[in-house]
Write an enzyme that holds these catalytic residues in place. Sequence first.
Site, PDB file in Angstrom:
ATOM      1  N   LYS A 151     -10.001 -17.952 -20.261  1.00  0.00           N
ATOM      2  CA  LYS A 151     -10.745 -17.214 -19.231  1.00  0.00           C
ATOM      3  C   LYS A 151     -11.433 -18.165 -18.246  1.00  0.00           C
ATOM      4  O   LYS A 151     -11.576 -19.368 -18.521  1.00  0.00           O
ATOM      5  CB  LYS A 151     -11.759 -16.293 -19.915  1.00  0.00           C
ATOM      6  CG  LYS A 151     -11.110 -15.192 -20.780  1.00  0.00           C
ATOM      7  CD  LYS A 151     -12.173 -14.246 -21.345  1.00  0.00           C
ATOM      8  CE  LYS A 151     -11.560 -13.149 -22.192  1.00  0.00           C
ATOM      9  NZ  LYS A 151     -12.587 -12.188 -22.680  1.00  0.00           N
ATOM     10  N   TYR A 203      -7.377  -4.624 -18.343  1.00  0.00           N
ATOM     11  CA  TYR A 203      -8.465  -4.137 -19.197  1.00  0.00           C
ATOM     12  C   TYR A 203      -8.684  -2.630 -19.045  1.00  0.00           C
ATOM     13  O   TYR A 203      -9.793  -2.136 -19.324  1.00  0.00           O
ATOM     14  CB  TYR A 203      -9.753  -4.900 -18.890  1.00  0.00           C
ATOM     15  CG  TYR A 203      -9.832  -6.265 -19.559  1.00  0.00           C
ATOM     16  CD1 TYR A 203      -9.853  -6.387 -20.951  1.00  0.00           C
ATOM     17  CD2 TYR A 203      -9.898  -7.430 -18.805  1.00  0.00           C
ATOM     18  CE1 TYR A 203      -9.937  -7.633 -21.566  1.00  0.00           C
ATOM     19  CE2 TYR A 203      -9.984  -8.683 -19.409  1.00  0.00           C
ATOM     20  CZ  TYR A 203     -10.006  -8.768 -20.794  1.00  0.00           C
ATOM     21  OH  TYR A 203     -10.100  -9.994 -21.400  1.00  0.00           O
ATOM     22  N   ASN A 236     -16.539 -15.321 -22.777  1.00  0.00           N
ATOM     23  CA  ASN A 236     -16.254 -15.792 -24.134  1.00  0.00           C
ATOM     24  C   ASN A 236     -14.951 -16.581 -24.277  1.00  0.00           C
ATOM     25  O   ASN A 236     -14.304 -16.552 -25.312  1.00  0.00           O
ATOM     26  CB  ASN A 236     -16.333 -14.617 -25.119  1.00  0.00           C
ATOM     27  CG  ASN A 236     -15.369 -13.514 -24.776  1.00  0.00           C
ATOM     28  OD1 ASN A 236     -14.593 -13.633 -23.831  1.00  0.00           O
ATOM     29  ND2 ASN A 236     -15.375 -12.450 -25.549  1.00  0.00           N
ATOM     30  N   HIS A 265      -9.076 -14.740 -24.480  1.00  0.00           N
ATOM     31  CA  HIS A 265      -8.646 -13.392 -24.869  1.00  0.00           C
ATOM     32  C   HIS A 265      -7.680 -13.498 -26.046  1.00  0.00           C
ATOM     33  O   HIS A 265      -6.954 -14.482 -26.177  1.00  0.00           O
ATOM     34  CB  HIS A 265      -7.919 -12.721 -23.696  1.00  0.00           C
ATOM     35  CG  HIS A 265      -7.246 -11.425 -24.087  1.00  0.00           C
ATOM     36  ND1 HIS A 265      -7.948 -10.257 -24.234  1.00  0.00           N
ATOM     37  CD2 HIS A 265      -5.950 -11.146 -24.412  1.00  0.00           C
ATOM     38  CE1 HIS A 265      -7.099  -9.293 -24.617  1.00  0.00           C
ATOM     39  NE2 HIS A 265      -5.885  -9.813 -24.733  1.00  0.00           N
ATOM     40  N   GLU A 306       0.977  -6.994 -23.866  1.00  0.00           N
ATOM     41  CA  GLU A 306       0.191  -7.936 -23.061  1.00  0.00           C
ATOM     42  C   GLU A 306       0.985  -9.184 -22.691  1.00  0.00           C
ATOM     43  O   GLU A 306       0.822  -9.716 -21.592  1.00  0.00           O
ATOM     44  CB  GLU A 306      -1.092  -8.307 -23.813  1.00  0.00           C
ATOM     45  CG  GLU A 306      -2.061  -7.118 -23.894  1.00  0.00           C
ATOM     46  CD  GLU A 306      -3.339  -7.431 -24.636  1.00  0.00           C
ATOM     47  OE1 GLU A 306      -4.217  -6.545 -24.679  1.00  0.00           O
ATOM     48  OE2 GLU A 306      -3.482  -8.555 -25.192  1.00  0.00           O
TER      49      GLU A 306
HETATM   50  P1  ADP Z   1     -12.249  -8.913 -27.616  1.00  0.00           P
HETATM   51  O1  ADP Z   1     -11.979  -9.761 -26.378  1.00  0.00           O
HETATM   52  O2  ADP Z   1     -12.901  -9.712 -28.703  1.00  0.00           O
HETATM   53  O3  ADP Z   1     -11.036  -8.159 -28.073  1.00  0.00           O
HETATM   54  P2  ADP Z   1     -13.206  -6.379 -26.529  1.00  0.00           P
HETATM   55  O4  ADP Z   1     -11.761  -5.967 -26.457  1.00  0.00           O
HETATM   56  O5  ADP Z   1     -14.157  -5.474 -27.203  1.00  0.00           O
HETATM   57  O6  ADP Z   1     -13.351  -7.835 -27.190  1.00  0.00           O
HETATM   58  O7  ADP Z   1     -13.749  -6.601 -25.048  1.00  0.00           O
HETATM   59  C1  ADP Z   1     -12.960  -7.218 -24.051  1.00  0.00           C
HETATM   60  C2  ADP Z   1     -13.806  -8.217 -23.298  1.00  0.00           C
HETATM   61  O8  ADP Z   1     -14.839  -7.526 -22.598  1.00  0.00           O
HETATM   62  C3  ADP Z   1     -14.570  -9.212 -24.186  1.00  0.00           C
HETATM   63  O9  ADP Z   1     -13.776 -10.308 -24.595  1.00  0.00           O
HETATM   64  C4  ADP Z   1     -15.697  -9.633 -23.281  1.00  0.00           C
HETATM   65  O10 ADP Z   1     -15.260 -10.550 -22.279  1.00  0.00           O
HETATM   66  C5  ADP Z   1     -16.035  -8.314 -22.603  1.00  0.00           C
HETATM   67  N1  ADP Z   1     -17.061  -7.567 -23.365  1.00  0.00           N
HETATM   68  C6  ADP Z   1     -16.905  -6.865 -24.512  1.00  0.00           C
HETATM   69  N2  ADP Z   1     -18.032  -6.290 -24.930  1.00  0.00           N
HETATM   70  C7  ADP Z   1     -18.963  -6.614 -23.999  1.00  0.00           C
HETATM   71  C8  ADP Z   1     -20.341  -6.312 -23.831  1.00  0.00           C
HETATM   72  N3  ADP Z   1     -21.006  -5.561 -24.720  1.00  0.00           N
HETATM   73  N4  ADP Z   1     -20.976  -6.820 -22.753  1.00  0.00           N
HETATM   74  C9  ADP Z   1     -20.321  -7.566 -21.853  1.00  0.00           C
HETATM   75  N5  ADP Z   1     -19.002  -7.894 -21.941  1.00  0.00           N
HETATM   76  C10 ADP Z   1     -18.342  -7.430 -22.993  1.00  0.00           C
HETATM   77 MG    MG Z   2      -9.942  -6.651 -27.198  1.00  0.00          MG
END
Ligand code: ADP
Ligand code: MG
Length: 137
Positions: free
Chosen positions: A9, A49, A112, A115, A126
Amino acid sequence: MERTLCIIKPDAVKKNVQGNIIRMISENGFRIIGMRLIKLTSEQAGKFYAIHKERPFFKDLVEFMTSGACIPIALERENAVAEWRKLIGATDPAEAEEGTIRKLFANSKSENAVHGSDSVENGKIEVGFFFPESEII
Ligand code: ADP
Ligand code: MG
């Protein structure tokens, strides 16, 4: 052989840690079968997304994902989806295990670093989002 999608990212590319992440990919038995450097449009990020479009963080997520270059990487190995999720760690780096990519490189729950696909079915979809089958190595 199973496939999953990694995206390095914008926060991680800005920190210049893409090399560290690619090294961890290789050292953990994944084969890179596609890789690109791309700055996503809002339309692309929103489509990728789409599952989160009703969530309160959706707008910020699209803004973040379009804030700089990303590196989508298609990965292949046995049990790729689960193994990649294990290597990246929890969504929130504060909850991620020691030694995971997010523990090492993520700024926050939103920024974070990487992905990872969440199921075998989504791994296929994906990978196809960024890599047409004819371009898979
Ligand atoms: P992951 O990437 O671990 O699969 P999710 O699919 O739940 O997590 O969410 C997609 C992305 O959205 C996350 O990697 C993060 O960048 C963002 N995200 C998720 N939850 C939050 C939150 N509560 N606040 C801000 N950003 C979030
Ligand atoms: Mg996810």
